[in-house]
Design an enzyme around this catalytic site. Structure first.
Site, PDB file in Angstrom:
ATOM      1  N   SER A  23      13.398   2.293   0.878  1.00 12.24           N
ATOM      2  CA  SER A  23      12.694   2.354  -0.400  1.00 12.24           C
ATOM      3  C   SER A  23      13.339   3.309  -1.404  1.00 12.24           C
ATOM      4  O   SER A  23      13.459   2.968  -2.586  1.00 12.24           O
ATOM      5  CB  SER A  23      11.232   2.731  -0.178  1.00 12.24           C
ATOM      6  OG  SER A  23      10.546   1.675   0.457  1.00 12.24           O
ATOM      7  N   LYS A  72      -1.197   2.289   5.874  1.00  9.97           N
ATOM      8  CA  LYS A  72      -1.655   1.244   4.958  1.00  9.97           C
ATOM      9  C   LYS A  72      -3.170   1.061   4.961  1.00  9.97           C
ATOM     10  O   LYS A  72      -3.736   0.623   3.960  1.00  9.97           O
ATOM     11  CB  LYS A  72      -0.949  -0.076   5.273  1.00  9.97           C
ATOM     12  CG  LYS A  72       0.553  -0.047   4.985  1.00  9.97           C
ATOM     13  CD  LYS A  72       1.205  -1.393   5.232  1.00  9.97           C
ATOM     14  CE  LYS A  72       2.700  -1.352   4.944  1.00  9.97           C
ATOM     15  NZ  LYS A  72       3.337  -2.674   5.120  1.00  9.97           N
ATOM     16  N   ALA A 133       1.019 -10.764  15.936  1.00 12.12           N
ATOM     17  CA  ALA A 133      -0.356 -10.664  15.442  1.00 12.12           C
ATOM     18  C   ALA A 133      -0.708  -9.260  14.979  1.00 12.12           C
ATOM     19  O   ALA A 133      -1.874  -8.884  15.001  1.00 12.12           O
ATOM     20  CB  ALA A 133      -1.335 -11.111  16.526  1.00 12.12           C
ATOM     21  N   TYR A 221      14.905  -6.134   8.957  1.00  9.59           N
ATOM     22  CA  TYR A 221      16.166  -6.031   8.213  1.00  9.59           C
ATOM     23  C   TYR A 221      17.163  -5.114   8.909  1.00  9.59           C
ATOM     24  O   TYR A 221      18.318  -5.033   8.491  1.00  9.59           O
ATOM     25  CB  TYR A 221      15.928  -5.564   6.773  1.00  9.59           C
ATOM     26  CG  TYR A 221      15.309  -4.192   6.609  1.00  9.59           C
ATOM     27  CD1 TYR A 221      16.083  -3.039   6.665  1.00  9.59           C
ATOM     28  CD2 TYR A 221      13.950  -4.046   6.384  1.00  9.59           C
ATOM     29  CE1 TYR A 221      15.528  -1.778   6.500  1.00  9.59           C
ATOM     30  CE2 TYR A 221      13.379  -2.794   6.211  1.00  9.59           C
ATOM     31  CZ  TYR A 221      14.171  -1.665   6.272  1.00  9.59           C
ATOM     32  OH  TYR A 221      13.624  -0.422   6.116  1.00  9.59           O
TER      33      TYR A 221
END
Length: 279
Positions: A23, A72, A133, A221
């Protein structure tokens, strides 16, 4: 209000672990392209226990935060408002600090996935498969709610995980069927396969790639390519990588934090590819 080039504003990515995060590379590249010379973007190792104190220490020069695991969901009680997109999966990966001091949460992973698919010409599919999941799988399911007109099959390792995915399907208005991970090879024949599992988990499936694979969206990635992505590409299938997702969601984050648009996608992708090649 769009950011001025001379504004001294701060932003950062938080998570644990955080050392691997691309980021800072992506956001700094965006600032450079947008001429935001007064902006900075850093990374901080912050876990769930340390998140409230981190928030309390932020000054008025902060414009926004990017959040990765395990924050999150932990961040939601600290916010004044969250978007419908973030609420749909109970996950916030972006916090914007408004001029009046409010903390607003959003989720750019979901529209980022949709944008990455559309970049490759995938506007709609009649069915899809998800490998895994976890938290990323729920975001993938929310993205598929926007592009998949039929059934989504989730391949999972336990009945508890299967129940979670069915519940997410009901919440997101997606028809979800669950299947055992032992049968995951059959997922590879779906029109769109989304792999959301940790590194190495899908390696054993590489040998089962069909002769004419369709589209694989592998959210990893690094390391890249995964064994599954490499075999898929060799067989002539289309592959969308975790870097594609990261770049698209970062573009949306920069737009939210700075008020500037458009953000140069290809500049961010080039910066990300360069950083990965140097690791």
């Amino acid at each position: 209000m769009p950011a001025r080039a001379t504004d001294a504003r701060r932003a950062a990515v938080l998570g644990s672990p955080i050392g691997h995060s691309l980021s800072p590379v992506l956001h700094r590249a965006a600032y450079g392209e947008l001429g935001l010379t007064g902006w900075s973007y850093d990374r901080f190792e912050v876990d769930e226990a340390g998140l409230p104190a981190f928030f309390e220490g932020l000054g008025p020069d902060w414009a926004g935060l990017s959040l990765t695991m395990p924050l999150k969901r932990a961040v939601i009680p600290l916010l004044d408002e969250i978007s419908e997109t973030a609420a749909s999966v109970e996950a916030v990966n972006t916090v914007v600090f408004t001029e009046d001091g409010r903390r607003v949460g959003d989720n750019t992973d979901i529209p980022g996935m949709v944008a990455a698919l559309r970049e490759r010409g995938i506007e709609q599919v009649d069915s899809a498969a998800i490998l895994g999941a976890g938290a990323t799988a729920s975001s993938a399911l929310a993205a598929l709610a926007r592009v998949c007109t039929g059934e989504v099959t989730a391949y999972v390792r336990s009945e508890a995980r299967a129940a979670e995915m069915r519940q997410w399907g009901e919440r997101l208005d997606v028809e979800v069927r669950t299947a055992d991970w032992a049968d995951a090879a059959e997922a590879l024949c779906a029109p769109l396969v989304v792999a959301t599992t940790p590194a190495g988990t899908t390696d054993a499936l590489a040998a089962a790639v069909p002769e004419r694979p369709t589209v694989l969206f592998d959210v990893l990635y690094e390391p890249w390519p995964t064994a599954l992505a490499a075999r898929w590409s060799l067989a002539g299938g289309a592959v969308i990588s975790g870097l594609d997702l990261l770049v698209h969601q970062a573009v949306l984050q920069v737009e939210l934090m700075t008020g500037r648009s458009p953000v140069p996608l290809e500049a961010l992708r080039a910066a990300g590819e360069k950083a990965l090649s140097e690791r």
